[in-house]
Design a protein around this motif. Structure first.
Motif, PDB file in Angstrom:
ATOM      1  N   ASN A 142      10.101  43.805  65.706  1.00 50.83           N
ATOM      2  CA  ASN A 142      10.035  44.987  64.853  1.00 50.83           C
ATOM      3  C   ASN A 142       8.557  45.320  64.605  1.00 50.83           C
ATOM      4  OD1 ASN A 142       9.819  46.572  62.367  1.00 50.83           O
ATOM      5  ND2 ASN A 142      12.017  46.223  62.133  1.00 50.83           N
TER       6      ASN A 142
ATOM      7  N   GLU B  85       7.546  50.002  72.978  1.00 49.66           N
ATOM      8  CA  GLU B  85       8.824  50.380  72.371  1.00 49.66           C
ATOM      9  C   GLU B  85       9.962  50.265  73.386  1.00 49.66           C
ATOM     10  OE1 GLU B  85       9.399  50.619  69.424  1.00 49.66           O
ATOM     11  OE2 GLU B  85       7.814  51.610  68.290  1.00 49.66           O
TER      12      GLU B  85
ATOM     13  N   VAL C  40      11.246  40.556  62.266  1.00 46.02           N
ATOM     14  CA  VAL C  40      10.137  40.997  61.436  1.00 46.02           C
ATOM     15  C   VAL C  40       9.197  39.819  61.211  1.00 46.02           C
ATOM     16  CG1 VAL C  40      11.467  42.818  60.311  1.00 46.02           C
ATOM     17  CG2 VAL C  40      11.400  40.524  59.290  1.00 46.02           C
TER      18      VAL C  40
ATOM     19  N   CYS D 273      19.031  41.293  65.436  1.00 53.71           N
ATOM     20  CA  CYS D 273      18.251  42.497  65.168  1.00 53.71           C
ATOM     21  C   CYS D 273      16.786  42.131  65.353  1.00 53.71           C
ATOM     22  CB  CYS D 273      18.521  43.048  63.765  1.00 53.71           C
ATOM     23  SG  CYS D 273      18.168  41.896  62.432  1.00 53.71           S
ATOM     24  N   PRO D 274      15.922  43.120  65.588  1.00 55.55           N
ATOM     25  CA  PRO D 274      14.520  42.807  65.897  1.00 55.55           C
ATOM     26  C   PRO D 274      13.856  41.958  64.815  1.00 55.55           C
ATOM     27  CG  PRO D 274      14.997  45.082  66.459  1.00 55.55           C
ATOM     28  CD  PRO D 274      16.214  44.566  65.741  1.00 55.55           C
TER      29      PRO D 274
ATOM     30  N   THR E 235       7.350  47.924  62.736  1.00 61.70           N
ATOM     31  CA  THR E 235       7.179  48.842  61.614  1.00 61.70           C
ATOM     32  C   THR E 235       5.904  48.552  60.826  1.00 61.70           C
ATOM     33  OG1 THR E 235       9.569  49.106  61.403  1.00 61.70           O
ATOM     34  CG2 THR E 235       8.225  49.720  59.503  1.00 61.70           C
TER      35      THR E 235
END
Length: 289
Positions: free
Chosen positions: A259, A216, A116, A113-114, A261
């Motif tokens: 990620n 993205e 962090v 998963c991306p 975010t």
């Protein structure tokens, strides 16, 4: 008026910042080229700052030859690690805001998963290790208002990069083999440059912060090459190959999605989709169909 020093002024990112600088009249820019600031001569660094005053430093400079770094470890370490350590100390002493650019190669690429910002680093080669050491040095010195931005697969209107290489090869050959099992996201340097200049006045922290930034979306190098030919109208067949079929001196991570975010939430930015940014770059290069 904010006085900004851009180090690595002739690289892809530094050149994009220079191109955008006219759109930021409230900033005064100094673009440090190698003849004025040779990163390999560390003893000259403090001399450079002796008679100069800056509010912010954007360090775009790096030793980026991933394969050559395996045989030029000392030079790579000087630029990617020891120089960054000294720059952090100068920033702390002079209370200068510091933005330092790092890389997805600090990770081993084994995630599913991306990544962090708090994920453990585990670089697989000398380039990634020296960049990781540079990050750790900056974090250890801990200047206020310091930011590390990790990015990936950078391309630009300037310098040598994957987009320009693929365009050249596509015009020379009928087909190309391009790796499909390394996954990440292309980053248009102009998008990153704009984000850096936009977030600069908002940086306010007592300890260094790490952020991730790329465009993205998700792509393999194969997807990237296919899109370049699609948008530029180059008639060249792209064949997917595995990493094992394209041997390199240095090991590459297989998966380095980042990620974003944290940077989007804290600074309220919107990140463009990689294919849209690729179209924009090709249009700027006069390559868009």
């Amino acid at each position: 008026m904010t006085n900004i020093l851009v180090i690595g002024a002739n690289g892809q990112l530094g050149s994009e910042i220079r191109a955008l600088s006219v759109s930021y009249p409230h900033y005064t820019f100094t673009f440090a080229e190698r003849k004025a600031l040779d990163l390999s001569i560390l003893c000259k660094l403090e001399d450079y700052f002796e008679d100069k005053s800056f509010d912010a430093i954007i360090n775009c400079a790096a030793y980026t030859s991933v394969d050559k770094a395996e045989s030029e470890e000392e030079l790579a370490d000087t630029i990617n690690h020891r120089f960054v350590s000294m720059l952090a100390k100068i920033s702390k002493a002079k209370k200068i805001t510091l933005i330092h650019i790092s890389t997805d190669y600090v990770f081993d690429g084994k995630n599913h998963c991306p990544y962090v910002e708090t994920d453990s680093t585990n670089p697989q080669g000398i380039y990634g290790q020296t960049k990781c050491n540079g990050e750790n040095a900056l974090l250890s010195v801990a200047p206020e208002n310091a930011v590390i931005i990790r990015t990936s697969w950078v391309y630009s209107n300037f310098g040598n990069n994957f987009v320009k290489t693929i365009l050249r090869l596509g015009r020379e050959r009928d087909s190309l083999g391009v790796i499909f099992d390394q996954i990440g996201t292309p980053t248009y340097a102009r998008d990153l440059a704009k984000v850096i200049l936009d977030i600069l006045p908002k940086i306010s922290n007592t300890a260094p912060q790490i952020y991730h930034y790329s465009n993205e979306g998700t792509a393999s190098w194969y997807d990237f090459a296919k899109a370049i030919f699609e948008f530029s109208g180059v008639n060249c067949r792209v064949n997917p190959i595995t990493t094992d079929q394209y041997l390199t001196v240095a090991k590459r991570p297989y998966y380095t999605l980042l990620n974003k975010t944290k940077i989007t939430n804290e600074f309220g930015i919107t990140i463009p989709y990689w294919r849209d940014s690729l179209k924009e770059c090709l249009n700027s290069l006069g390559e868009k169909q």
